[in-house]
Design a protein around this motif. Structure first.
Motif, PDB file in Angstrom:
ATOM      1  N   UNK A   1      43.536  40.123  53.982  1.00  0.00           N
ATOM      2  CA  UNK A   1      43.921  41.534  54.112  1.00  0.00           C
ATOM      3  C   UNK A   1      43.148  42.202  55.251  1.00  0.00           C
ATOM      4  N   UNK A   2      41.877  41.865  55.373  1.00  0.00           N
ATOM      5  CA  UNK A   2      41.058  42.465  56.431  1.00  0.00           C
ATOM      6  C   UNK A   2      41.409  41.865  57.788  1.00  0.00           C
ATOM      7  N   UNK A   3      41.644  40.582  57.808  1.00  0.00           N
ATOM      8  CA  UNK A   3      41.958  39.920  59.085  1.00  0.00           C
ATOM      9  C   UNK A   3      43.312  40.349  59.623  1.00  0.00           C
ATOM     10  N   UNK A   4      44.255  40.568  58.701  1.00  0.00           N
ATOM     11  CA  UNK A   4      45.623  40.903  59.133  1.00  0.00           C
ATOM     12  C   UNK A   4      45.845  42.400  59.276  1.00  0.00           C
ATOM     13  N   UNK A   5      44.840  43.202  58.905  1.00  0.00           N
ATOM     14  CA  UNK A   5      45.002  44.647  59.019  1.00  0.00           C
ATOM     15  C   UNK A   5      45.847  45.250  57.908  1.00  0.00           C
ATOM     16  N   UNK A   6      46.032  44.532  56.826  1.00  0.00           N
ATOM     17  CA  UNK A   6      46.771  45.084  55.679  1.00  0.00           C
ATOM     18  C   UNK A   6      45.999  46.270  55.098  1.00  0.00           C
ATOM     19  N   UNK A   7      44.684  46.186  55.129  1.00  0.00           N
ATOM     20  CA  UNK A   7      43.834  47.281  54.652  1.00  0.00           C
ATOM     21  C   UNK A   7      42.756  47.571  55.697  1.00  0.00           C
ATOM     22  N   UNK A   8      42.166  48.767  55.598  1.00  0.00           N
ATOM     23  CA  UNK A   8      41.058  49.134  56.486  1.00  0.00           C
ATOM     24  C   UNK A   8      39.727  48.695  55.895  1.00  0.00           C
ATOM     25  N   UNK A   9      39.653  48.704  54.570  1.00  0.00           N
ATOM     26  CA  UNK A   9      38.423  48.233  53.927  1.00  0.00           C
ATOM     27  C   UNK A   9      38.741  47.712  52.542  1.00  0.00           C
ATOM     28  N   UNK A  10      37.827  46.889  52.039  1.00  0.00           N
ATOM     29  CA  UNK A  10      37.981  46.313  50.705  1.00  0.00           C
ATOM     30  C   UNK A  10      36.766  46.704  49.879  1.00  0.00           C
ATOM     31  N   UNK A  11      37.023  47.314  48.729  1.00  0.00           N
ATOM     32  CA  UNK A  11      35.938  47.634  47.789  1.00  0.00           C
ATOM     33  C   UNK A  11      36.393  47.057  46.453  1.00  0.00           C
ATOM     34  N   UNK A  12      36.112  45.785  46.229  1.00  0.00           N
ATOM     35  CA  UNK A  12      36.759  45.055  45.136  1.00  0.00           C
ATOM     36  C   UNK A  12      35.859  43.949  44.607  1.00  0.00           C
ATOM     37  N   UNK A  13      34.744  44.355  43.997  1.00  0.00           N
ATOM     38  CA  UNK A  13      33.761  43.397  43.459  1.00  0.00           C
ATOM     39  C   UNK A  13      33.573  42.239  44.453  1.00  0.00           C
ATOM     40  N   UNK A  14      33.390  42.610  45.698  1.00  0.00           N
ATOM     41  CA  UNK A  14      33.451  41.664  46.817  1.00  0.00           C
ATOM     42  C   UNK A  14      32.025  41.273  47.227  1.00  0.00           C
ATOM     43  N   UNK A  15      31.598  40.127  46.766  1.00  0.00           N
ATOM     44  CA  UNK A  15      30.219  39.720  47.056  1.00  0.00           C
ATOM     45  C   UNK A  15      30.040  39.354  48.524  1.00  0.00           C
ATOM     46  N   UNK A  16      28.929  39.794  49.066  1.00  0.00           N
ATOM     47  CA  UNK A  16      28.563  39.446  50.444  1.00  0.00           C
ATOM     48  C   UNK A  16      28.084  37.993  50.446  1.00  0.00           C
ATOM     49  N   UNK A  17      28.744  37.156  51.224  1.00  0.00           N
ATOM     50  CA  UNK A  17      28.278  35.770  51.357  1.00  0.00           C
ATOM     51  C   UNK A  17      28.309  35.382  52.837  1.00  0.00           C
ATOM     52  N   UNK A  18      27.495  34.391  53.191  1.00  0.00           N
ATOM     53  CA  UNK A  18      27.452  33.941  54.587  1.00  0.00           C
ATOM     54  C   UNK A  18      28.805  33.398  55.023  1.00  0.00           C
TER      55      UNK A  18
END
Ligand code: GLU
Length: 284
Positions: A101-118
């Motif tokens: 979604x972020x790569x394709x521009x479907x959304x501007x941001x994601x706030x969805x229990x989204x853990x930061x990982x390397x």
């Protein structure tokens, strides 16, 4: 920086991106001359945010709009960036489609229990973290043998595809559970209810919401482990926007907004949520 899918009445993404570049600010939609909450460019812009729609307490679709901690966090951040709540367009994000979604521009941001990982950082940027969860296990209330990750050996375990929760059990801890991947956690919950799986594993926040929704049916093992640092997912190359969002997150904690949101969404559950502001990562 790139700003995608910010649809303005005055020519949309390109014009807005240009305007932002010209003022040298990362403040999406609001510009930085008018102070906070100046309502976006001409009041006609929107910001598209991906949240979960099936996770009580975090992002749950209720009557046409999602509610929960992530939704409140996203609304606060959007406000700091110059968007009124009615300028937010919500989109359902699943664990497996957040990067796309972020790569394709479907959304501007994601706030969805989204853990930061390397690994995820290789393809998307993250602001935050805004909350640090831990991982736990949910099982049926009458299942007494599962008291921690080790007890999952030989049992059928459900998690959502695209999450890293199952990986943390089978790969990181080397526990030989039989994995059943579902499209999302509510599907796992159905599978747990009908006996197709023995347990569901993911973040304690998510499991707390399901347990509270189904009292007496399911039980959180309450033997949490690991660290799940919830970030705000952004398209790659959003360094300045990331800095703006980190400032918003710091303010959100300072003002007591985060604690209030946690209390609103988890205060009636057994979940002992974290009450301290996490330290932000550097934006790169
Ligand atoms: N926070 C974990 C992750 O991002 C699990 C929860 C989820 O899938 O949203 O992988």
């Amino acid at each position: 920086m790139r700003v995608r899918r910010i649809n303005g009445i005055l020519g949309g993404t390109a014009a807005l991106a240009l305007a932002l570049t010209a003022c040298g600010t990362a403040e999406v939609g609001g510009g930085n001359g008018g102070g906070e909450g100046d309502g976006g460019e001409g009041g006609g812009d929107t910001i598209t945010i991906g949240v979960k729609y099936d996770q009580p307490g975090l992002g749950l679709l209720e009557n046409d709009a999602p509610v929960g901690l992530d939704v409140d966090v996203a609304t606060y951040i959007a406000g700091e960036l110059g968007y009124e709540p009615d300028q937010i367009e919500w989109t359902e994000a699943a664990s497996a489609n957040r990067e796309a979604f972020l790569q394709q521009g479907t959304v501007d941001m994601v706030v969805a229990t989204y853990s930061i990982t390397d690994e995820r950082r290789e393809v998307v940027d993250f602001a935050g973290p805004y909350y640090v969860a831990e991982q736990d296990i949910l099982t049926r209330a009458d299942e007494e043998e599962i008291q921690g990750p080790e007890d999952l050996a030989g049992r059928v375990l459900c998690s959502a595809s695209g999450s890293r929760s199952a990986f943390n059990i089978t790969e990181e801890r080397g526990i030989d559970a039989e994995l059943r991947e579902a499209g999302n956690y509510s599907e796992c919950l159905s599978l747990l209810g009908n006996g197709a799986v023995d347990a569901v594993t993911t973040d304690n926040t998510i499991l707390a919401g399901y347990a509270a929704q189904n009292p007496g049916t399911y039980r959180v093992v309450n033997n949490s482990f690991g660290e799940e640092r919830y970030g705000v997912g952004l398209p790659e190359g959003s360094t300045e926007l990331c800095e703006e969002i980190n400032a918003a997150i710091a303010k959100m904690w300072e003002e007591g907004y985060t604690l209030e949101a946690l209390e609103t969404h988890f205060g009636d559950t057994d979940f002992a949520y974290a009450e301290t502001a996490p330290e932000a990562d550097a934006c790169e």
